[in-house]
Scaffold this motif. Structure first.
Motif, PDB file in Angstrom:
ATOM      1  N   THR A  26       0.840  -1.191   0.000  1.00  0.00           N
ATOM      2  CA  THR A  26       0.000   0.000   0.000  1.00  0.00           C
ATOM      3  C   THR A  26       0.873   1.239   0.000  1.00  0.00           C
ATOM      4  O   THR A  26       2.036   1.204   0.395  1.00  0.00           O
ATOM      5  CB  THR A  26      -0.928   0.043   1.222  1.00  0.00           C
ATOM      6  N   LYS A  27       0.290   2.329  -0.456  1.00  0.00           N
ATOM      7  CA  LYS A  27       0.971   3.619  -0.489  1.00  0.00           C
ATOM      8  C   LYS A  27       0.058   4.646   0.161  1.00  0.00           C
ATOM      9  O   LYS A  27      -1.116   4.745  -0.174  1.00  0.00           O
ATOM     10  CB  LYS A  27       1.268   4.015  -1.940  1.00  0.00           C
ATOM     11  N   THR A  28       0.606   5.409   1.122  1.00  0.00           N
ATOM     12  CA  THR A  28      -0.177   6.447   1.777  1.00  0.00           C
ATOM     13  C   THR A  28      -0.003   7.761   1.039  1.00  0.00           C
ATOM     14  O   THR A  28       1.122   8.220   0.835  1.00  0.00           O
ATOM     15  CB  THR A  28       0.259   6.617   3.245  1.00  0.00           C
ATOM     16  N   VAL A  29      -1.104   8.350   0.605  1.00  0.00           N
ATOM     17  CA  VAL A  29      -1.067   9.618  -0.115  1.00  0.00           C
ATOM     18  C   VAL A  29      -2.028  10.596   0.545  1.00  0.00           C
ATOM     19  O   VAL A  29      -3.026  10.208   1.160  1.00  0.00           O
ATOM     20  CB  VAL A  29      -1.438   9.442  -1.610  1.00  0.00           C
ATOM     21  N   ALA A  30      -1.728  11.875   0.411  1.00  0.00           N
ATOM     22  CA  ALA A  30      -2.593  12.939   0.914  1.00  0.00           C
ATOM     23  C   ALA A  30      -3.286  13.609  -0.264  1.00  0.00           C
ATOM     24  O   ALA A  30      -2.669  13.865  -1.293  1.00  0.00           O
ATOM     25  CB  ALA A  30      -1.784  13.958   1.702  1.00  0.00           C
ATOM     26  N   SER A  31      -4.563  13.894  -0.119  1.00  0.00           N
ATOM     27  CA  SER A  31      -5.310  14.518  -1.216  1.00  0.00           C
ATOM     28  C   SER A  31      -6.421  15.398  -0.654  1.00  0.00           C
ATOM     29  O   SER A  31      -6.770  15.319   0.522  1.00  0.00           O
ATOM     30  CB  SER A  31      -5.903  13.452  -2.139  1.00  0.00           C
ATOM     31  N   GLU A  32      -6.962  16.218  -1.545  1.00  0.00           N
ATOM     32  CA  GLU A  32      -8.069  17.106  -1.167  1.00  0.00           C
ATOM     33  C   GLU A  32      -9.186  16.980  -2.187  1.00  0.00           C
ATOM     34  O   GLU A  32      -8.952  16.961  -3.395  1.00  0.00           O
ATOM     35  CB  GLU A  32      -7.588  18.561  -1.108  1.00  0.00           C
ATOM     36  N   GLY A  33     -10.417  16.911  -1.685  1.00  0.00           N
ATOM     37  CA  GLY A  33     -11.580  16.862  -2.543  1.00  0.00           C
ATOM     38  C   GLY A  33     -12.438  18.095  -2.350  1.00  0.00           C
ATOM     39  O   GLY A  33     -12.474  18.687  -1.268  1.00  0.00           O
ATOM     40  N   VAL A  34     -13.143  18.513  -3.410  1.00  0.00           N
ATOM     41  CA  VAL A  34     -13.952  19.728  -3.383  1.00  0.00           C
ATOM     42  C   VAL A  34     -15.346  19.433  -3.918  1.00  0.00           C
ATOM     43  O   VAL A  34     -15.501  18.675  -4.883  1.00  0.00           O
ATOM     44  CB  VAL A  34     -13.301  20.841  -4.231  1.00  0.00           C
ATOM     45  N   ALA A  35     -16.357  20.043  -3.291  1.00  0.00           N
ATOM     46  CA  ALA A  35     -17.735  19.927  -3.776  1.00  0.00           C
ATOM     47  C   ALA A  35     -18.490  21.204  -3.445  1.00  0.00           C
ATOM     48  O   ALA A  35     -18.194  21.879  -2.457  1.00  0.00           O
ATOM     49  CB  ALA A  35     -18.426  18.721  -3.147  1.00  0.00           C
ATOM     50  N   ALA A  36     -19.447  21.534  -4.276  1.00  0.00           N
ATOM     51  CA  ALA A  36     -20.262  22.733  -4.041  1.00  0.00           C
ATOM     52  C   ALA A  36     -21.340  22.428  -3.003  1.00  0.00           C
ATOM     53  O   ALA A  36     -21.912  21.330  -2.979  1.00  0.00           O
ATOM     54  CB  ALA A  36     -20.904  23.185  -5.346  1.00  0.00           C
ATOM     55  N   ILE A  37     -21.605  23.410  -2.138  1.00  0.00           N
ATOM     56  CA  ILE A  37     -22.663  23.286  -1.133  1.00  0.00           C
ATOM     57  C   ILE A  37     -23.956  23.813  -1.760  1.00  0.00           C
ATOM     58  O   ILE A  37     -24.092  25.005  -2.026  1.00  0.00           O
ATOM     59  CB  ILE A  37     -22.329  24.091   0.137  1.00  0.00           C
ATOM     60  N   GLN A  38     -24.879  22.926  -2.015  1.00  0.00           N
ATOM     61  CA  GLN A  38     -26.131  23.273  -2.670  1.00  0.00           C
ATOM     62  C   GLN A  38     -27.234  23.443  -1.631  1.00  0.00           C
ATOM     63  O   GLN A  38     -27.515  22.517  -0.850  1.00  0.00           O
ATOM     64  CB  GLN A  38     -26.528  22.178  -3.678  1.00  0.00           C
ATOM     65  N   ARG A  92      -8.011   2.125   3.513  1.00  0.00           N
ATOM     66  CA  ARG A  92      -8.476   2.932   4.641  1.00  0.00           C
ATOM     67  C   ARG A  92      -8.136   4.390   4.382  1.00  0.00           C
ATOM     68  O   ARG A  92      -7.254   4.692   3.582  1.00  0.00           O
ATOM     69  CB  ARG A  92      -7.852   2.487   5.962  1.00  0.00           C
ATOM     70  N   TYR A  93      -8.836   5.283   5.090  1.00  0.00           N
ATOM     71  CA  TYR A  93      -8.527   6.706   4.955  1.00  0.00           C
ATOM     72  C   TYR A  93      -8.865   7.429   6.258  1.00  0.00           C
ATOM     73  O   TYR A  93      -9.683   6.952   7.062  1.00  0.00           O
ATOM     74  CB  TYR A  93      -9.295   7.336   3.782  1.00  0.00           C
ATOM     75  N   ASN A  94      -8.245   8.589   6.447  1.00  0.00           N
ATOM     76  CA  ASN A  94      -8.537   9.449   7.595  1.00  0.00           C
ATOM     77  C   ASN A  94      -8.799  10.861   7.094  1.00  0.00           C
ATOM     78  O   ASN A  94      -8.061  11.366   6.233  1.00  0.00           O
ATOM     79  CB  ASN A  94      -7.365   9.487   8.582  1.00  0.00           C
ATOM     80  N   ILE A  95      -9.830  11.492   7.612  1.00  0.00           N
ATOM     81  CA  ILE A  95     -10.101  12.896   7.283  1.00  0.00           C
ATOM     82  C   ILE A  95      -9.198  13.767   8.159  1.00  0.00           C
ATOM     83  O   ILE A  95      -9.246  13.692   9.382  1.00  0.00           O
ATOM     84  CB  ILE A  95     -11.578  13.241   7.510  1.00  0.00           C
ATOM     85  N   THR A  96      -8.356  14.563   7.526  1.00  0.00           N
ATOM     86  CA  THR A  96      -7.385  15.378   8.268  1.00  0.00           C
ATOM     87  C   THR A  96      -7.787  16.848   8.359  1.00  0.00           C
ATOM     88  O   THR A  96      -7.174  17.611   9.105  1.00  0.00           O
ATOM     89  CB  THR A  96      -6.003  15.292   7.603  1.00  0.00           C
ATOM     90  N   GLY A  97      -8.799  17.249   7.590  1.00  0.00           N
ATOM     91  CA  GLY A  97      -9.219  18.642   7.659  1.00  0.00           C
ATOM     92  C   GLY A  97     -10.424  18.911   6.783  1.00  0.00           C
ATOM     93  O   GLY A  97     -10.743  18.152   5.869  1.00  0.00           O
ATOM     94  N   GLU A  98     -11.115  19.999   7.101  1.00  0.00           N
ATOM     95  CA  GLU A  98     -12.297  20.393   6.333  1.00  0.00           C
ATOM     96  C   GLU A  98     -12.522  21.890   6.492  1.00  0.00           C
ATOM     97  O   GLU A  98     -12.367  22.428   7.595  1.00  0.00           O
ATOM     98  CB  GLU A  98     -13.514  19.616   6.848  1.00  0.00           C
ATOM     99  N   ASN A  99     -12.859  22.579   5.411  1.00  0.00           N
ATOM    100  CA  ASN A  99     -13.195  23.998   5.517  1.00  0.00           C
ATOM    101  C   ASN A  99     -14.093  24.422   4.365  1.00  0.00           C
ATOM    102  O   ASN A  99     -14.115  23.787   3.307  1.00  0.00           O
ATOM    103  CB  ASN A  99     -11.929  24.863   5.531  1.00  0.00           C
ATOM    104  N   GLN A 100     -14.870  25.497   4.607  1.00  0.00           N
ATOM    105  CA  GLN A 100     -15.759  26.046   3.592  1.00  0.00           C
ATOM    106  C   GLN A 100     -15.133  27.297   3.003  1.00  0.00           C
ATOM    107  O   GLN A 100     -14.555  28.107   3.724  1.00  0.00           O
ATOM    108  CB  GLN A 100     -17.128  26.366   4.205  1.00  0.00           C
ATOM    109  N   ASP A 101     -15.294  27.448   1.670  1.00  0.00           N
ATOM    110  CA  ASP A 101     -14.682  28.577   0.990  1.00  0.00           C
ATOM    111  C   ASP A 101     -15.549  28.973  -0.200  1.00  0.00           C
ATOM    112  O   ASP A 101     -15.615  28.237  -1.199  1.00  0.00           O
ATOM    113  CB  ASP A 101     -13.268  28.202   0.523  1.00  0.00           C
ATOM    114  N   SER A 102     -16.228  30.117  -0.066  1.00  0.00           N
ATOM    115  CA  SER A 102     -17.037  30.681  -1.173  1.00  0.00           C
ATOM    116  C   SER A 102     -18.028  29.669  -1.737  1.00  0.00           C
ATOM    117  O   SER A 102     -18.106  29.454  -2.946  1.00  0.00           O
ATOM    118  CB  SER A 102     -16.121  31.197  -2.289  1.00  0.00           C
ATOM    119  N   ARG A 106     -14.214  21.911   1.170  1.00  0.00           N
ATOM    120  CA  ARG A 106     -12.956  21.222   0.890  1.00  0.00           C
ATOM    121  C   ARG A 106     -12.675  20.213   1.998  1.00  0.00           C
ATOM    122  O   ARG A 106     -12.676  20.585   3.173  1.00  0.00           O
ATOM    123  CB  ARG A 106     -11.798  22.216   0.771  1.00  0.00           C
ATOM    124  N   VAL A 107     -12.415  18.970   1.607  1.00  0.00           N
ATOM    125  CA  VAL A 107     -12.115  17.898   2.564  1.00  0.00           C
ATOM    126  C   VAL A 107     -10.737  17.333   2.244  1.00  0.00           C
ATOM    127  O   VAL A 107     -10.464  16.963   1.103  1.00  0.00           O
ATOM    128  CB  VAL A 107     -13.177  16.778   2.503  1.00  0.00           C
TER     129      VAL A 107
END
Length: 389
Positions: A26-38, A92-102, A106-107
């Protein structure tokens, strides 16, 4: 007592398949996902952003294994076959942060991606083999069934060129993953076999014979079936043992090896032996193929060894050549001097590019008082000649 122990051994040999286990890398990678708040639905946006982050994690893992150009060229294929089932690759994954922007959520996550499964699926759709320039493979496995002699098609016994049970098992398994094989009937006309090249081939002999048949990789080995008596009802029990290894013909490097065992039961010794040989061939093919693909995957995503022979140079020119190679050629991670004798030097480099790309780079470099010409090249080797200016 001996008959009881032998009987127990035979029963166990029928129930247990002995094969090498391989931990799923396995390889551990960090990433960020984005979605619009409807319409204020943060929970729905969070699910979408999390899925996007997982997709980006898998994309990063793919980027480790294949270059960006290949990703672009095969975008639709990768999207349809790989990115459409991302959850199957993330263990497996862990959520390391979350914030709202305009109006966007972003997760950020860290995810463990199964590189073994990803490698298998990239191989299944032919991308990995394409990256390796589809090396041609030849199988040379000697085989002995119950009551028979050790048979090898390349020894040209009375003109026979039939593949053995084990060799057919190898070709069936490898073909499923996109491997290309040298036809044995064609190869039998090309290779020149002396008495030294009989059934127990070594890596050096495999290199020689493989070159004659224009194969980049040769799989050599030996499979032998042995009788283990009778089991209940008078059925014949046979165990087959197989050892094999894969050899690169341009460098002689052994890139993978396996030793496996399997049992077969039938009403006759020969049929039981055939069954055992087929089983052991399938097991060995799976094991060896997994190891070969792991080597290919590492070389595509990281570095590959390239052997370089340079003819017609002095020691001073050799020092200059190494300096240019280290400091002016892209993709060179390390350089290892193997020998220098007379006017010939041999080195190996860990390169992030193929030998062909490396040769193109060298032709464009300034070596001062001399230049280099490419005399010959393979997927993993270069032969160069120094030319005075």
């Amino acid at each position: 007592m001996y008959r009881i122990l032998n009987y127990l051994f035979v029963i166990l040999s029928l129930l247990i398949i002995i094969r090498s286990g391989h931990a799923q890398e396995t390889k551990t990678v960090a990433s960020e996902g984005v979605a619009a708040i409807q319409q204020g639905h943060v929970d729905i946006a969070r699910d979408a952003a999390l899925e996007d982050a997982q997709k980006r994690a898998v994309e990063q893992a793919i980027g480790i294994m294949i270059d960006s150009q290949t990703q672009v060229e095969n975008y639709q294929l990768i999207s349809d076959k790989i990115l459409s089932q991302i959850k199957g690759y993330i263990t497996r994954y862990n959520i390391t942060g979350e914030n709202q922007d305009s109006g966007l959520l972003r997760v950020r996550i860290t995810a463990e991606v199964s590189m073994g499964k990803l490698n298998d699926d990239l191989s299944a759709i032919g991308i990995l083999m394409s990256q390796m320039h589809k090396p041609r493979t030849m199988v040379m496995i000697a085989e002995q069934n119950i009551g028979g002699d050790l048979y090898a098609w390349w020894t040209d016994r009375d003109g026979e060129t039939d593949l053995s049970v084990v060799e057919n098992s190898f070709m069936d398994k490898f073909t499923e993953k996109g491997f290309e094989f040298i036809d044995h009937e064609t190869a039998s006309k090309e290779i020149r076999v002396t008495k030294a090249y009989r059934t127990d081939l070594n890596a050096s002999q495999a290199k020689t014979l493989g070159k004659q048949a224009d194969a980049e990789v040769v799989i050599i080995g030996k499979a032998v079936a042995k009788s283990y008596g009778e089991v209940a009802g008078g059925m014949k029990s046979v165990q087959a043992d197989l050892s094999a290894k894969a050899v690169r013909t341009d460098t002689g490097q052994v890139i993978a090896a396996t030793t496996t065992h399997a049992a077969g039961v039938h009403i006759t010794d020969i049929s039981a032996g055939t069954e055992a040989l087929k089983k052991v061939g399938n097991l060995a093919a799976e094991d060896l193929m997994t190891k070969i693909l792991a080597v290919y995957s590492k070389e595509v995503g990281s570095t590959r060894p390239v052997a370089i022979t340079i003819n017609g140079l002095t020691k001073t020119q050799f020092v200059k050549f190494k300096d240019v190679l280290r400091n002016q050629v892209r993709g060179i991670k390390d350089l290892h001097e193997r020998s220098f004798s007379g006017t010939t030097a041999k080195i190996s480099v860990d390169s992030k590019t193929s030998a062909q790309q490396l040769s193109d780079e060298l032709l464009l470099r300034d070596f001062g008082t001399f230049s280099v010409d490419v005399v010959g090249s393979t997927a993993n080797s270069l032969e160069l000649k120094v030319m005075p200016k």
